[in-house]
Scaffold this motif. Structure first.
Motif, short mmCIF file in Angstrom:
data_model
loop_
_atom_site.label_atom_id
_atom_site.label_comp_id
_atom_site.label_asym_id
_atom_site.label_seq_id
_atom_site.Cartn_x
_atom_site.Cartn_y
_atom_site.Cartn_z
N ALA A 158 1.10 -1.21 0.40
CA ALA A 158 -0.17 0.00 -0.20
C ALA A 158 1.07 1.10 0.11
CB ALA A 158 -0.67 0.14 0.85
N LEU A 159 1.80 1.75 0.86
CA LEU A 159 2.97 2.58 0.50
C LEU A 159 3.87 2.19 -1.01
CD1 LEU A 159 3.92 4.33 2.61
CD2 LEU A 159 6.19 3.41 3.31
N GLU A 160 4.19 1.14 -0.78
CA GLU A 160 4.19 1.79 -2.20
C GLU A 160 4.08 1.77 -3.61
OE1 GLU A 160 6.75 -1.39 -5.83
OE2 GLU A 160 5.63 -2.21 -3.49
N ARG A 161 2.72 1.46 -3.72
CA ARG A 161 1.56 2.15 -4.64
C ARG A 161 1.54 3.77 -4.19
NH1 ARG A 161 -4.16 -0.42 -6.34
NH2 ARG A 161 -5.40 0.89 -6.56
N LEU A 162 1.04 4.15 -3.01
CA LEU A 162 1.11 5.41 -2.39
C LEU A 162 2.25 6.30 -3.23
CD1 LEU A 162 -0.28 8.33 -1.52
CD2 LEU A 162 0.33 7.08 1.30
N LEU A 163 3.44 5.77 -2.82
CA LEU A 163 3.98 7.15 -3.34
C LEU A 163 4.90 6.87 -5.22
CD1 LEU A 163 7.50 5.65 -0.75
CD2 LEU A 163 5.84 7.79 -0.60
N ARG A 164 4.07 5.29 -5.34
CA ARG A 164 4.28 5.91 -6.82
C ARG A 164 3.04 6.62 -7.34
NH1 ARG A 164 4.04 0.24 -7.12
NH2 ARG A 164 1.77 -0.01 -7.44
N ARG A 165 1.67 7.24 -6.93
CA ARG A 165 0.96 7.50 -7.24
C ARG A 165 1.42 9.26 -6.94
NH1 ARG A 165 -0.31 3.66 -9.22
NH2 ARG A 165 -2.54 2.04 -9.08
N ARG A 166 2.22 9.79 -5.93
CA ARG A 166 2.20 10.57 -5.11
C ARG A 166 3.35 11.61 -6.66
NH1 ARG A 166 2.66 11.39 1.22
NH2 ARG A 166 4.66 12.81 0.67
N ALA A 167 4.89 9.68 -7.09
CA ALA A 167 5.32 10.84 -8.15
C ALA A 167 4.70 10.88 -9.25
CB ALA A 167 6.65 9.45 -7.79
N GLU A 168 3.51 10.44 -9.54
CA GLU A 168 2.88 10.71 -10.39
C GLU A 168 2.63 12.33 -10.53
OE1 GLU A 168 -0.17 8.46 -12.52
OE2 GLU A 168 0.56 6.74 -11.79
N LEU A 169 2.27 12.67 -9.69
CA LEU A 169 2.07 14.52 -9.15
C LEU A 169 3.37 15.44 -8.59
CD1 LEU A 169 -1.11 13.62 -7.29
CD2 LEU A 169 -0.96 14.69 -9.68
N GLY A 170 4.21 14.94 -8.58
CA GLY A 170 5.34 15.35 -8.35
C GLY A 170 5.47 15.63 -6.96
N LEU A 171 4.18 15.25 -6.13
CA LEU A 171 4.06 15.46 -5.07
C LEU A 171 5.30 14.91 -3.96
CD1 LEU A 171 0.84 14.81 -4.32
CD2 LEU A 171 1.47 17.03 -4.46
N PRO A 172 5.93 16.03 -2.80
CA PRO A 172 6.99 14.49 -2.31
C PRO A 172 7.01 13.00 -1.72
CG PRO A 172 6.14 16.29 -1.10
CD PRO A 172 5.88 16.62 -2.63
N ALA A 173 7.80 12.35 -2.33
CA ALA A 173 7.90 11.20 -1.70
C ALA A 173 9.35 10.52 -1.18
CB ALA A 173 7.64 9.85 -3.70
N GLY A 174 10.07 11.52 -1.32
CA GLY A 174 11.53 10.02 -0.07
C GLY A 174 11.37 9.95 0.69
N PRO A 175 11.97 9.34 1.80
CA PRO A 175 11.54 8.97 3.25
C PRO A 175 11.37 10.19 4.13
CG PRO A 175 14.49 9.23 2.58
CD PRO A 175 13.23 9.39 1.07
N ASP A 176 11.95 11.76 3.84
CA ASP A 176 11.88 12.16 4.40
C ASP A 176 10.40 13.35 4.81
OD1 ASP A 176 14.70 11.81 6.01
OD2 ASP A 176 15.08 13.16 4.47
N ALA A 177 9.41 12.45 3.57
CA ALA A 177 8.90 13.32 3.29
C ALA A 177 7.52 13.48 4.54
CB ALA A 177 8.38 13.34 2.04
N PRO A 178 6.89 14.54 4.33
CA PRO A 178 5.33 14.15 5.58
C PRO A 178 4.14 13.09 5.07
CG PRO A 178 6.24 16.18 4.57
CD PRO A 178 6.49 15.45 3.99
N LEU A 179 4.23 12.62 5.94
CA LEU A 179 3.01 11.56 5.50
C LEU A 179 2.18 11.79 5.21
CD1 LEU A 179 2.05 8.81 4.85
CD2 LEU A 179 1.17 8.13 7.30
N LEU A 180 1.35 13.30 5.40
CA LEU A 180 0.17 13.38 4.59
C LEU A 180 0.67 14.74 4.24
CD1 LEU A 180 -2.14 13.34 8.23
CD2 LEU A 180 -1.67 11.31 6.71
#
Length: 234
Positions: A158-180
């Motif tokens: 679920a986390l991997e999928r969420l980060l892929r979708r965030r990356a598609e939008l250019g949203l922060p997705a690195g380990p230091d990025a806020p979850l929310l």
């Protein structure tokens, strides 16, 4: 014994990366691919079908165009024939996709614009829904999601999928990025905004899941004679 991967397998795998924009699920698992045939020479024929005759033409166009692009990108495919069947706008959509025309040109005089923003709108909804899934997993193991960064979250599908979708939008997705994060700007969601954000995420997830169930049921009913949604690809 090692399984032999055929060109048809590769085409189906490529189609598995094509998603229904509203449901955020692969068209293969939704049962939207009714035919997938690849000749020895590399000529690929794919036929798509949707739950109803009147499914929104913009959604349908996106899926047919994405399917064409996914198959055409494969190195050993010589020709691509991707078409939508049993849809009121199939003739226009198939002609436009085959000609590599955009949505506006395909629906000249009817379309207000291309579909990039529509696609982004649904990816934003996917990010919200995925946020709810990940946060519910955290709460289940006693972790408070508010204030977490991505690196605090155990690695899950679920986390991997969420980060892929965030990356598609250019949203922060690195380990230091806020979850929310705000799905429009990527700005962190503070404690005072968290309850509202998580409530919207939950509503978005349940809405997508409900629509997915409805579409699966409608597809099964529409193609009951062939067992739609099962492994009956030609």
């Amino acid at each position: 014994m090692t399984a032999v991967v055929t060109e048809r397998d590769r085409v189906l795998d490529a189609l598995g990366a094509v998603r229904d924009p509203e449901l955020d699920e692969p068209i293969t698992t939704l049962g939207f691919v009714s035919t997938c045939v690849v000749s020895a020479a590399g000529d690929a024929v794919v036929r798509l079908r949707l739950p109803t005759y009147f499914c929104a033409p913009n959604f349908a166009f996106l899926m047919v165009a994405d399917a064409y692009d996914a198959v055409a990108a494969l190195p050993h495919v010589r020709t691509v024939d991707v078409a939508l069947e049993d849809h009121f706008a199939a003739t226009q959509i198939n002609a436009g996709v085959s000609a590599r025309a955009g949505f506006v040109q395909t629906f000249a005089g009817e379309a207000a614009g291309e579909l990039d923003e529509l696609r982004r709108t649904f990816v934003r909804k996917s990010v919200l829904a995925g946020t709810d899934v990940v946060c519910r997993e955290l709460v289940a193991v006693g972790i408070e999601p508010v204030g977490c960064v991505v690196g605090d979250v155990p690695a899950t599908a679920a986390l991997e999928r969420l980060l892929r979708r965030r990356a598609e939008l250019g949203l922060p997705a690195g380990p230091d990025a806020p979850l929310l994060v705000d799905v429009e700007t990527g700005a962190p969601i503070g404690p005072g905004e968290a309850a509202r954000h998580l409530g919207l995420a939950r509503l978005t997830r349940t809405g997508i899941e409900a629509n997915t169930g409805i579409c699966r049921g409608m597809l099964r009913h529409r193609y009951a004679a062939t067992g739609a949604g099962e492994e009956e690809l030609g």
